[in-house]
Design an enzyme around this catalytic site. Sequence first.
Site, short mmCIF file in Angstrom:
data_model
loop_
_atom_site.label_atom_id
_atom_site.label_comp_id
_atom_site.label_asym_id
_atom_site.label_seq_id
_atom_site.Cartn_x
_atom_site.Cartn_y
_atom_site.Cartn_z
CB SER A 112 -62.91 -55.93 11.41
OG SER A 112 -61.65 -56.17 11.29
CE LYS A 127 -61.37 -57.79 7.60
NZ LYS A 127 -61.16 -57.20 8.89
CB SER A 137 -63.07 -60.50 11.01
OG SER A 137 -62.90 -58.88 10.86
#
Length: 286
Positions: free
Chosen positions: A60, A63, A117
């Site tokens: 993640s 992101k 997240s």
Amino acid sequence: MAMMQVIRRVAVGFLLGMWLSFAHAAGPGVRSEAYLAVDAQTLAVLAQHGNPEEPRPIASITKLLTALVVLDAQQPLDERITITHADYDRIKGTRSPLSAGTQLTRSEALKVALMASDNRAAMALARHYPGGQAAFVRAMNVKAKMLGMRHSRFVDPAGLSPENVASMADLVRLVRAAYQHPLIRDYSTQEETVVRTRSGLVRFRSTNALVRNDSMPVALQKTGYTREAGRCLALVTPVKGRPTIFVLLNSWGKYTRIADAKRLRYWLETGKPLPARAQQGGRRTG
């Protein structure tokens, strides 16, 4: 007698110097498989373990790039977007309070993607991009090249696929670019936020315990976890008064990346290993 005192002082000084040199050479005691610490302004490498150019799954941390592409598009942040079943995780089967039919602003989606997240929020942001998710992923890879991320490849906006890869040196470039955006700094370091979903009000909390703990200032952060990537962390924190980028990849335990960040910062500040009692702090890291 005076000569003996001089010899004794010299001997003690020598032994103390040797001990300090050994403590510094022993390193910060970081347990993540690979790490890199870089001055955010000069890009001088301050600490490193592992090949900084080796591509690795980054989960993640992806992101952060998703946020940059969203902001580059300059779509209205107050525009409402809708979660659909197309945003559900078909790769890892992760869950989210954002059920199909939930409407939230682009700003809210960006915040929960960075802070908590949330994968569905990231997928919805990409799906509402001009041209849809396929165009968004293309824009991610173009943006990565523009940032000089030479060992990176992205196939989804949430970081679910192990094919989302980047080197530590690439992630330094990504974090440095994200750090230029006050919105990303703000959203990624908020402790919690409340979003209205189809089921009612839902509280989202940060996946990084450091933002809820005064032991270490954090100016920007992003956690990541998949089986392939392990537990990962990228952040900006001051070291000796200068913004410094930390990248920690494949930590072996749930709380290790948090303790590793504290160990690394303390070592860079003092040249000494972090005392065991100071390695605690923060209860949840997600």
